[in-house]
Design a protein around this motif. Structure first.
Motif, PDB file in Angstrom:
ATOM      1  N   VAL A 181       0.812  -1.218   0.000  1.00  0.00           N
ATOM      2  CA  VAL A 181       0.000   0.000   0.000  1.00  0.00           C
ATOM      3  C   VAL A 181       0.845   1.266   0.000  1.00  0.00           C
ATOM      4  CG1 VAL A 181      -1.967  -1.123   1.091  1.00  0.00           C
ATOM      5  CG2 VAL A 181      -0.203  -0.059   2.526  1.00  0.00           C
ATOM      6  N   ALA A 182       2.111   1.142   0.350  1.00  0.00           N
ATOM      7  CA  ALA A 182       3.018   2.293   0.367  1.00  0.00           C
ATOM      8  C   ALA A 182       4.445   1.765   0.337  1.00  0.00           C
ATOM      9  CB  ALA A 182       2.791   3.161   1.604  1.00  0.00           C
ATOM     10  N   ALA A 183       5.393   2.673   0.243  1.00  0.00           N
ATOM     11  CA  ALA A 183       6.804   2.282   0.251  1.00  0.00           C
ATOM     12  C   ALA A 183       7.565   3.194   1.195  1.00  0.00           C
ATOM     13  CB  ALA A 183       7.398   2.365  -1.158  1.00  0.00           C
ATOM     14  N   LEU A 184       8.595   2.643   1.790  1.00  0.00           N
ATOM     15  CA  LEU A 184       9.454   3.365   2.742  1.00  0.00           C
ATOM     16  C   LEU A 184      10.874   3.346   2.206  1.00  0.00           C
ATOM     17  CD1 LEU A 184      10.202   4.475   5.650  1.00  0.00           C
ATOM     18  CD2 LEU A 184      10.380   2.069   6.321  1.00  0.00           C
ATOM     19  N   ASN A 185      11.540   4.495   2.193  1.00  0.00           N
ATOM     20  CA  ASN A 185      12.907   4.499   1.682  1.00  0.00           C
ATOM     21  C   ASN A 185      13.879   5.180   2.621  1.00  0.00           C
ATOM     22  OD1 ASN A 185      12.910   7.304   1.321  1.00  0.00           O
ATOM     23  ND2 ASN A 185      13.427   7.221  -0.825  1.00  0.00           N
ATOM     24  N   SER A 186      15.140   4.991   2.321  1.00  0.00           N
ATOM     25  CA  SER A 186      16.244   5.700   2.964  1.00  0.00           C
ATOM     26  C   SER A 186      17.227   6.025   1.859  1.00  0.00           C
ATOM     27  CB  SER A 186      16.904   4.823   4.036  1.00  0.00           C
ATOM     28  OG  SER A 186      17.990   5.507   4.646  1.00  0.00           O
ATOM     29  N   SER A 187      17.698   7.261   1.830  1.00  0.00           N
ATOM     30  CA  SER A 187      18.593   7.650   0.740  1.00  0.00           C
ATOM     31  C   SER A 187      19.777   8.437   1.277  1.00  0.00           C
ATOM     32  CB  SER A 187      17.847   8.494  -0.296  1.00  0.00           C
ATOM     33  OG  SER A 187      17.417   9.717   0.263  1.00  0.00           O
ATOM     34  N   GLY A 188      20.845   8.408   0.500  1.00  0.00           N
ATOM     35  CA  GLY A 188      22.054   9.146   0.847  1.00  0.00           C
ATOM     36  C   GLY A 188      22.703   9.678  -0.407  1.00  0.00           C
ATOM     37  N   TYR A 189      23.871  10.273  -0.260  1.00  0.00           N
ATOM     38  CA  TYR A 189      24.583  10.858  -1.386  1.00  0.00           C
ATOM     39  C   TYR A 189      25.405   9.803  -2.108  1.00  0.00           C
ATOM     40  CZ  TYR A 189      23.452  15.341   0.768  1.00  0.00           C
ATOM     41  OH  TYR A 189      22.790  16.408   1.316  1.00  0.00           O
ATOM     42  N   THR A 190      25.220   9.744  -3.401  1.00  0.00           N
ATOM     43  CA  THR A 190      26.056   8.877  -4.218  1.00  0.00           C
ATOM     44  C   THR A 190      27.525   9.254  -4.006  1.00  0.00           C
ATOM     45  OG1 THR A 190      24.308   8.741  -5.878  1.00  0.00           O
ATOM     46  CG2 THR A 190      26.534   8.107  -6.583  1.00  0.00           C
ATOM     47  N   GLY A 191      28.355   8.277  -3.775  1.00  0.00           N
ATOM     48  CA  GLY A 191      29.763   8.538  -3.482  1.00  0.00           C
ATOM     49  C   GLY A 191      30.059   8.420  -2.006  1.00  0.00           C
ATOM     50  N   LEU A 192      29.036   8.698  -1.178  1.00  0.00           N
ATOM     51  CA  LEU A 192      29.203   8.522   0.259  1.00  0.00           C
ATOM     52  C   LEU A 192      28.602   7.203   0.724  1.00  0.00           C
ATOM     53  CD1 LEU A 192      28.444  12.119   1.615  1.00  0.00           C
ATOM     54  CD2 LEU A 192      30.660  11.070   1.110  1.00  0.00           C
ATOM     55  N   VAL A 193      27.601   6.728  -0.007  1.00  0.00           N
ATOM     56  CA  VAL A 193      27.009   5.421   0.284  1.00  0.00           C
ATOM     57  C   VAL A 193      26.859   4.647  -1.022  1.00  0.00           C
ATOM     58  CG1 VAL A 193      25.745   6.165   2.340  1.00  0.00           C
ATOM     59  CG2 VAL A 193      24.649   6.307   0.097  1.00  0.00           C
ATOM     60  N   THR A 194      26.863   3.341  -0.929  1.00  0.00           N
ATOM     61  CA  THR A 194      26.648   2.479  -2.082  1.00  0.00           C
ATOM     62  C   THR A 194      25.396   1.649  -1.842  1.00  0.00           C
ATOM     63  OG1 THR A 194      27.895   0.612  -1.183  1.00  0.00           O
ATOM     64  CG2 THR A 194      29.139   2.298  -2.410  1.00  0.00           C
ATOM     65  N   PRO A 195      24.803   1.096  -2.897  1.00  0.00           N
ATOM     66  CA  PRO A 195      23.648   0.212  -2.706  1.00  0.00           C
ATOM     67  C   PRO A 195      23.968  -0.954  -1.786  1.00  0.00           C
ATOM     68  CG  PRO A 195      23.874   0.800  -5.012  1.00  0.00           C
ATOM     69  CD  PRO A 195      25.103   1.304  -4.327  1.00  0.00           C
ATOM     70  N   GLU A 196      25.168  -1.484  -1.909  1.00  0.00           N
ATOM     71  CA  GLU A 196      25.564  -2.612  -1.066  1.00  0.00           C
ATOM     72  C   GLU A 196      25.582  -2.222   0.412  1.00  0.00           C
ATOM     73  OE1 GLU A 196      26.626  -3.163  -5.157  1.00  0.00           O
ATOM     74  OE2 GLU A 196      27.227  -1.548  -3.773  1.00  0.00           O
ATOM     75  N   GLN A 197      26.064  -1.019   0.700  1.00  0.00           N
ATOM     76  CA  GLN A 197      26.068  -0.541   2.081  1.00  0.00           C
ATOM     77  C   GLN A 197      24.645  -0.353   2.604  1.00  0.00           C
ATOM     78  OE1 GLN A 197      28.601   2.922   1.304  1.00  0.00           O
ATOM     79  NE2 GLN A 197      30.012   2.197   2.885  1.00  0.00           N
ATOM     80  N   LEU A 198      23.775   0.175   1.765  1.00  0.00           N
ATOM     81  CA  LEU A 198      22.394   0.380   2.185  1.00  0.00           C
ATOM     82  C   LEU A 198      21.715  -0.949   2.499  1.00  0.00           C
ATOM     83  CD1 LEU A 198      21.140   3.182  -0.263  1.00  0.00           C
ATOM     84  CD2 LEU A 198      21.982   3.420   2.075  1.00  0.00           C
ATOM     85  N   VAL A 199      21.972  -1.945   1.668  1.00  0.00           N
ATOM     86  CA  VAL A 199      21.379  -3.261   1.902  1.00  0.00           C
ATOM     87  C   VAL A 199      21.894  -3.852   3.213  1.00  0.00           C
ATOM     88  CG1 VAL A 199      21.265  -5.639   1.068  1.00  0.00           C
ATOM     89  CG2 VAL A 199      20.950  -3.739  -0.532  1.00  0.00           C
ATOM     90  N   GLU A 200      23.195  -3.763   3.423  1.00  0.00           N
ATOM     91  CA  GLU A 200      23.794  -4.373   4.611  1.00  0.00           C
ATOM     92  C   GLU A 200      23.443  -3.625   5.890  1.00  0.00           C
ATOM     93  OE1 GLU A 200      28.223  -5.497   6.439  1.00  0.00           O
ATOM     94  OE2 GLU A 200      28.031  -4.748   4.383  1.00  0.00           O
ATOM     95  N   GLU A 201      23.490  -2.297   5.823  1.00  0.00           N
ATOM     96  CA  GLU A 201      23.363  -1.500   7.048  1.00  0.00           C
ATOM     97  C   GLU A 201      21.938  -1.038   7.349  1.00  0.00           C
ATOM     98  OE1 GLU A 201      26.070   1.716   6.482  1.00  0.00           O
ATOM     99  OE2 GLU A 201      27.825   0.401   6.236  1.00  0.00           O
ATOM    100  N   ARG A 202      21.135  -0.810   6.300  1.00  0.00           N
ATOM    101  CA  ARG A 202      19.835  -0.187   6.539  1.00  0.00           C
ATOM    102  C   ARG A 202      18.632  -1.088   6.245  1.00  0.00           C
ATOM    103  NH1 ARG A 202      20.667   6.116   4.465  1.00  0.00           N
ATOM    104  NH2 ARG A 202      22.888   6.281   5.065  1.00  0.00           N
ATOM    105  N   LEU A 203      18.802  -2.092   5.402  1.00  0.00           N
ATOM    106  CA  LEU A 203      17.652  -2.911   5.006  1.00  0.00           C
ATOM    107  C   LEU A 203      16.941  -3.551   6.198  1.00  0.00           C
ATOM    108  CD1 LEU A 203      15.828  -4.133   2.867  1.00  0.00           C
ATOM    109  CD2 LEU A 203      17.544  -5.930   2.505  1.00  0.00           C
ATOM    110  N   PRO A 204      17.660  -4.177   7.142  1.00  0.00           N
ATOM    111  CA  PRO A 204      16.941  -4.796   8.274  1.00  0.00           C
ATOM    112  C   PRO A 204      16.097  -3.793   9.062  1.00  0.00           C
ATOM    113  CG  PRO A 204      19.199  -5.600   8.169  1.00  0.00           C
ATOM    114  CD  PRO A 204      19.110  -4.460   7.205  1.00  0.00           C
ATOM    115  N   GLU A 205      16.653  -2.599   9.301  1.00  0.00           N
ATOM    116  CA  GLU A 205      15.911  -1.584  10.060  1.00  0.00           C
ATOM    117  C   GLU A 205      14.723  -1.057   9.258  1.00  0.00           C
ATOM    118  OE1 GLU A 205      15.195   0.535  13.513  1.00  0.00           O
ATOM    119  OE2 GLU A 205      16.700  -1.013  13.114  1.00  0.00           O
ATOM    120  N   LEU A 206      14.903  -0.906   7.950  1.00  0.00           N
ATOM    121  CA  LEU A 206      13.794  -0.466   7.104  1.00  0.00           C
ATOM    122  C   LEU A 206      12.650  -1.472   7.143  1.00  0.00           C
ATOM    123  CD1 LEU A 206      15.499   0.980   3.885  1.00  0.00           C
ATOM    124  CD2 LEU A 206      14.044   2.222   5.478  1.00  0.00           C
ATOM    125  N   ARG A 207      12.989  -2.736   7.047  1.00  0.00           N
ATOM    126  CA  ARG A 207      11.953  -3.776   7.080  1.00  0.00           C
ATOM    127  C   ARG A 207      11.236  -3.797   8.426  1.00  0.00           C
ATOM    128  NH1 ARG A 207      15.137  -8.518   3.654  1.00  0.00           N
ATOM    129  NH2 ARG A 207      14.076  -8.078   1.658  1.00  0.00           N
TER     130      ARG A 207
END
Length: 267
Positions: free
Chosen positions: A219-245
């Motif tokens: 019904v909706a989506a939740l995101n977290s974003s950062g600056y390209t070059g300071l974060v990578t998709p891999e870092q977001l998956v490892e560090e933020r995905l569990p908390e986002l879920r």
């Protein structure tokens, strides 16, 4: 305007015209003449004039000479929605919690046609690039939240959505190939999350997860974003995905306690 074949018998064309005019003003068109409004909304000058005069009388439209513009009163429409749905009480604290942990920016959005509309947003970012605001809308295909929302559709609706898409490049990295987009959205469906890098604008790397109702519908989506070059998709998956879920799950539980918000987010 709405396709006449899809209109119910009680459809009020004059109201639809007025709302279309209000929706036509944006950062690209902060002021418009009568003829510009008529062209933008695809109305005759006479019809546009009647709607503009009505909206001006009600206080939602002002004018500077021959150029029309929105007035601050238009904000009352959005604030009424905000208050009625209890977004400040239910959603904003969840986003602030993510910001306190990760910094950067976090948003919640819903799908409206081929766009994502931001209904909640918190950011600690400054002026390195444009940031989202509540009420902002962006092409869904170029955002992590949009891809999550499309991935949550039934196969029939997803294919129809993709078939009606006319993507335009927003950066040199924007994916506009329908076949590839379909493949990427299918991967999102399998993974349960989406990541994007510089798809919507340069400097935006984001990850999003679905928010589902009690029936398991997205019904909706939740995101977290950062600056390209300071974060990578891999870092977001490892560090933020569990908390986002975990946050998305808590929000889903909250929807059962706030029926108006749950109804607003119903597919």
């Amino acid at each position: 305007m709405t396709n006449p074949a899809d209109k119910p018998s009680e459809f009020v064309d004059s109201l639809a015209k007025g709302l279309a005019i209000l929706d036509s003003f944006d950062s690209t068109h902060p002021e418009m003449t009568l003829s510009e409004v008529a062209k933008t909304v695809n109305l005759s000058p006479a019809a546009a004039r009647r709607s503009l005069i009505t909206l001006e009388h009600l206080g939602y439209i002002g004018r500077n000479g021959k150029r029309f513009h929105l007035t601050p009163k238009i904000l009352t429409l959005g604030s009424a929605f905000y208050g009625a749905t209890r977004i400040e009480e239910v959603l904003q604290p969840e986003l602030r919690g993510l910001i306190e942990r990760f910094g950067d920016a976090s948003s919640i959005g819903t799908l409206d046609g081929h766009d994502v509309i931001y209904i909640a947003h918190v950011s600690v970012q400054r002026a390195r690039r444009a940031v989202a605001t509540v009420g902002a809308r962006y092409p869904a295909f170029a955002t992590s939240m949009g891809r999550v929302l499309v991935a949550g559709m039934s196969e029939e609706k997803r294919l129809a959505w993709l078939a009606g898409l006319a993507p335009e490049a927003l950066t040199s990295k924007t994916c506009i190939d329908p076949c590839r987009l379909g493949e990427e959205i299918e991967q999102v469906r399998e993974n349960g999350y989406a990541t994007t890098v510089d798809q919507l604008d340069y400097g935006i790397t984001a990850i999003a997860v679905p928010i589902r109702n009690a029936e398991g519908q997205t019904v909706a989506a939740l995101n977290s974003s950062g600056y390209t070059g300071l974060v990578t998709p891999e870092q977001l998956v490892e560090e933020r995905l569990p908390e986002l879920r975990a946050t998305a799950s808590h929000i889903a539980h909250q929807l059962t306690r706030y029926p108006v918000l749950g109804s607003v987010l119903a597919p």
